[in-house]
Design a protein around this motif. Structure first.
Motif, PDB file in Angstrom:
ATOM      1  N   VAL A   5     106.669  69.183  50.201  1.00 36.09           N
ATOM      2  CA  VAL A   5     105.388  69.831  49.930  1.00 36.09           C
ATOM      3  C   VAL A   5     104.287  68.905  50.419  1.00 36.09           C
ATOM      4  CG1 VAL A   5     103.809  70.623  48.127  1.00 36.09           C
ATOM      5  CG2 VAL A   5     106.252  71.109  47.932  1.00 36.09           C
ATOM      6  N   VAL A   6     103.282  69.464  51.085  1.00 30.59           N
ATOM      7  CA  VAL A   6     102.179  68.652  51.585  1.00 30.59           C
ATOM      8  C   VAL A   6     100.984  68.753  50.632  1.00 30.59           C
ATOM      9  CG1 VAL A   6     101.284  70.519  53.061  1.00 30.59           C
ATOM     10  CG2 VAL A   6     100.700  68.162  53.595  1.00 30.59           C
ATOM     11  N   LEU A   7     100.358  67.616  50.357  1.00 30.55           N
ATOM     12  CA  LEU A   7      99.143  67.592  49.553  1.00 30.55           C
ATOM     13  C   LEU A   7      97.945  67.728  50.488  1.00 30.55           C
ATOM     14  CD1 LEU A   7      97.454  67.124  46.985  1.00 30.55           C
ATOM     15  CD2 LEU A   7      97.634  64.670  47.427  1.00 30.55           C
ATOM     16  N   ALA A   8      97.169  68.770  50.300  1.00 31.10           N
ATOM     17  CA  ALA A   8      96.049  69.059  51.193  1.00 31.10           C
ATOM     18  C   ALA A   8      94.848  68.179  50.869  1.00 31.10           C
ATOM     19  CB  ALA A   8      95.672  70.531  51.089  1.00 31.10           C
ATOM     20  N   SER A   9      95.015  66.884  51.125  1.00 29.72           N
ATOM     21  CA  SER A   9      93.936  65.926  50.892  1.00 29.72           C
ATOM     22  C   SER A   9      94.170  64.710  51.771  1.00 29.72           C
ATOM     23  CB  SER A   9      93.904  65.499  49.421  1.00 29.72           C
ATOM     24  OG  SER A   9      92.985  64.445  49.224  1.00 29.72           O
ATOM     25  N   HIS A  10      93.078  64.103  52.235  1.00 32.60           N
ATOM     26  CA  HIS A  10      93.164  62.855  52.988  1.00 32.60           C
ATOM     27  C   HIS A  10      93.029  61.645  52.073  1.00 32.60           C
ATOM     28  CE1 HIS A  10      91.643  65.109  56.853  1.00 32.60           C
ATOM     29  NE2 HIS A  10      92.891  65.405  56.532  1.00 32.60           N
ATOM     30  N   ASN A  11      92.968  61.889  50.778  1.00 34.29           N
ATOM     31  CA  ASN A  11      92.743  60.831  49.790  1.00 34.29           C
ATOM     32  C   ASN A  11      94.070  60.200  49.379  1.00 34.29           C
ATOM     33  OD1 ASN A  11      92.262  59.373  47.380  1.00 34.29           O
ATOM     34  ND2 ASN A  11      90.434  60.608  46.961  1.00 34.29           N
ATOM     35  N   ALA A  12      94.298  58.956  49.808  1.00 36.92           N
ATOM     36  CA  ALA A  12      95.560  58.273  49.509  1.00 36.92           C
ATOM     37  C   ALA A  12      95.726  58.027  48.019  1.00 36.92           C
ATOM     38  CB  ALA A  12      95.628  56.950  50.265  1.00 36.92           C
ATOM     39  N   HIS A  13      94.604  57.791  47.309  1.00 35.20           N
ATOM     40  CA  HIS A  13      94.678  57.555  45.865  1.00 35.20           C
ATOM     41  C   HIS A  13      95.124  58.819  45.126  1.00 35.20           C
ATOM     42  CE1 HIS A  13      92.979  53.578  46.190  1.00 35.20           C
ATOM     43  NE2 HIS A  13      91.932  54.048  46.851  1.00 35.20           N
ATOM     44  N   LYS A  14      94.649  59.973  45.599  1.00 36.55           N
ATOM     45  CA  LYS A  14      95.049  61.225  44.967  1.00 36.55           C
ATOM     46  C   LYS A  14      96.534  61.497  45.213  1.00 36.55           C
ATOM     47  CE  LYS A  14      92.146  64.614  44.811  1.00 36.55           C
ATOM     48  NZ  LYS A  14      91.290  65.790  45.130  1.00 36.55           N
ATOM     49  N   LEU A  15      97.015  61.181  46.416  1.00 41.18           N
ATOM     50  CA  LEU A  15      98.442  61.348  46.729  1.00 41.18           C
ATOM     51  C   LEU A  15      99.285  60.490  45.797  1.00 41.18           C
ATOM     52  CD1 LEU A  15     100.731  62.454  48.529  1.00 41.18           C
ATOM     53  CD2 LEU A  15     100.296  60.549  50.096  1.00 41.18           C
ATOM     54  N   GLU A  16      98.866  59.248  45.601  1.00 36.83           N
ATOM     55  CA  GLU A  16      99.597  58.344  44.714  1.00 36.83           C
ATOM     56  C   GLU A  16      99.590  58.873  43.279  1.00 36.83           C
ATOM     57  OE1 GLU A  16      99.117  53.769  43.010  1.00 36.83           O
ATOM     58  OE2 GLU A  16      98.072  54.361  44.842  1.00 36.83           O
ATOM     59  N   GLY A 151      88.927  53.939  37.238  1.00 37.99           N
ATOM     60  CA  GLY A 151      88.678  55.327  37.595  1.00 37.99           C
ATOM     61  C   GLY A 151      87.707  55.477  38.748  1.00 37.99           C
ATOM     62  N   PHE A 152      87.108  56.654  38.825  1.00 38.09           N
ATOM     63  CA  PHE A 152      86.160  56.955  39.897  1.00 38.09           C
ATOM     64  C   PHE A 152      85.322  58.146  39.473  1.00 38.09           C
ATOM     65  CE2 PHE A 152      90.177  59.079  40.659  1.00 38.09           C
ATOM     66  CZ  PHE A 152      89.805  60.384  40.900  1.00 38.09           C
ATOM     67  N   GLY A 153      84.344  58.504  40.286  1.00 38.73           N
ATOM     68  CA  GLY A 153      83.515  59.664  39.981  1.00 38.73           C
ATOM     69  C   GLY A 153      82.751  59.494  38.680  1.00 38.73           C
ATOM     70  N   TYR A 154      82.881  60.484  37.812  1.00 42.66           N
ATOM     71  CA  TYR A 154      82.158  60.486  36.538  1.00 42.66           C
ATOM     72  C   TYR A 154      82.933  59.807  35.417  1.00 42.66           C
ATOM     73  CZ  TYR A 154      79.191  63.981  38.853  1.00 42.66           C
ATOM     74  OH  TYR A 154      78.334  64.636  39.717  1.00 42.66           O
ATOM     75  N   ASP A 155      84.084  59.208  35.719  1.00 38.25           N
ATOM     76  CA  ASP A 155      84.911  58.572  34.688  1.00 38.25           C
ATOM     77  C   ASP A 155      84.133  57.611  33.785  1.00 38.25           C
ATOM     78  OD1 ASP A 155      87.087  59.973  35.540  1.00 38.25           O
ATOM     79  OD2 ASP A 155      88.195  58.272  36.343  1.00 38.25           O
ATOM     80  N   PRO A 156      83.229  56.766  34.328  1.00 38.77           N
ATOM     81  CA  PRO A 156      82.540  55.791  33.455  1.00 38.77           C
ATOM     82  C   PRO A 156      81.618  56.410  32.407  1.00 38.77           C
ATOM     83  CG  PRO A 156      82.439  55.102  35.756  1.00 38.77           C
ATOM     84  CD  PRO A 156      82.921  56.523  35.749  1.00 38.77           C
ATOM     85  N   VAL A 157      81.214  57.675  32.600  1.00 34.34           N
ATOM     86  CA  VAL A 157      80.301  58.289  31.631  1.00 34.34           C
ATOM     87  C   VAL A 157      80.959  59.429  30.862  1.00 34.34           C
ATOM     88  CG1 VAL A 157      78.199  57.631  32.835  1.00 34.34           C
ATOM     89  CG2 VAL A 157      79.282  59.821  33.388  1.00 34.34           C
ATOM     90  N   PHE A 158      82.263  59.572  31.008  1.00 35.08           N
ATOM     91  CA  PHE A 158      82.984  60.638  30.298  1.00 35.08           C
ATOM     92  C   PHE A 158      83.864  60.037  29.216  1.00 35.08           C
ATOM     93  CE2 PHE A 158      86.719  63.444  29.791  1.00 35.08           C
ATOM     94  CZ  PHE A 158      86.078  64.607  29.409  1.00 35.08           C
ATOM     95  N   GLN A 159      83.611  60.426  27.981  1.00 28.90           N
ATOM     96  CA  GLN A 159      84.436  59.974  26.856  1.00 28.90           C
ATOM     97  C   GLN A 159      85.330  61.131  26.418  1.00 28.90           C
ATOM     98  OE1 GLN A 159      82.780  57.482  23.596  1.00 28.90           O
ATOM     99  NE2 GLN A 159      83.526  59.101  22.245  1.00 28.90           N
ATOM    100  N   PRO A 160      86.642  61.013  26.659  1.00 31.23           N
ATOM    101  CA  PRO A 160      87.552  62.096  26.291  1.00 31.23           C
ATOM    102  C   PRO A 160      87.544  62.360  24.791  1.00 31.23           C
ATOM    103  CG  PRO A 160      88.629  60.534  27.769  1.00 31.23           C
ATOM    104  CD  PRO A 160      87.343  59.912  27.328  1.00 31.23           C
ATOM    105  N   GLN A 161      87.759  63.596  24.433  1.00 31.98           N
ATOM    106  CA  GLN A 161      87.831  63.989  23.029  1.00 31.98           C
ATOM    107  C   GLN A 161      88.908  63.172  22.305  1.00 31.98           C
ATOM    108  OE1 GLN A 161      89.346  68.082  21.684  1.00 31.98           O
ATOM    109  NE2 GLN A 161      87.128  68.361  21.751  1.00 31.98           N
ATOM    110  N   GLY A 162      88.544  62.608  21.151  1.00 29.36           N
ATOM    111  CA  GLY A 162      89.489  61.819  20.378  1.00 29.36           C
ATOM    112  C   GLY A 162      89.583  60.363  20.801  1.00 29.36           C
TER     113      GLY A 162
END
Length: 204
Positions: A5-16, A151-162
């Motif tokens: 199956v091919v992952l439709a992304s050029h992002n190596a981190h997402k593949l990992e 992380g990346f993106g909005y991870d530093p400002v997102f606090q997961p529930q619980g």
């Protein structure tokens, strides 16, 4: 020989990351990267954009393809940034600009009203055009300032529930157990197994 199956992304981190998530769920199916053209993401929903990417990869490679589209949806902003999460801060498309604008927009919003969710649509498209999507949501709140270096993106400002930590303060293993991407692709895993294994059986 196992199915591919091919992952439709050029992002190596997402593949990992997806190899970690899907490895135990789709044993015997190899997930490979993609180096073909990427479509314009002009869909009006996470599902539409995920399907656009998976469809392009399936057509280009002739292989089953998976893709995702994800972002953060803030309740008080009516679900925005949503599908525009990656370019919320303007044409620079930088994580820091996106986070800075979001925090400014929420600067006068009380802590009790900062609910948000990370949203991920996972899509599978087969070479014959058959397709499936699943949606995963990771609920939480938007912090007042970034915390954590992971992380990346909005991870530093997102606090997961619980949680008392931001998503950027979680280890990769902890995030893999909880994230919106894990929820979406875990829900899609059975569809991947059935369709990909079925196509492989027919081919043989």
């Amino acid at each position: 020989m196992g199915a591919t199956v091919v992952l439709a992304s050029h992002n190596a981190h997402k593949l990992e990351e997806l190899r970690r998530i899907l490895g135990p769920l789709i044993p015997g199916i190899e997930l490979i990267g993609y180096d073909g053209p990427e479509p314009v993401e002009d869909g009006l929903s996470f599902e539409e954009n995920a399907l656009l990417k998976a469809r392009a990869a399936a057509e280009h490679t002739g292989l089953p393809a998976i893709a995702d589209d994800s972002g953060i949806a803030v309740d008080v902003l009516g679900g925005c940034p949503g599908i525009f999460s990656a370019r919320w801060g303007g044409p620079a498309r930088s994580d820091s600009a996106n986070v800075e604008l979001l925090l400014w927009q929420l600067s006068d919003v009380a802590d009790d009203h900062r609910q948000a969710g990370f949203v991920c649509a996972a899509a599978l498209v087969m070479p014959d055009g058959a397709q499936a999507t699943r949606l995963g949501v990771w609920p939480g709140t938007v912090l007042r300032a970034p915390a954590g270096a992971g992380g990346f993106g909005y991870d530093p400002v997102f606090q997961p529930q619980g949680e008392t930590r931001s998503a950027a303060e979680l280890t990769p293993a902890e995030k893999d157990l909880l994230s919106h991407r894990t929820r979406a692709f875990s829900a899609l895993a059975e569809e991947i197994r059935e369709r990909v294994d079925g196509a492989e059986s027919v081919a043989n």
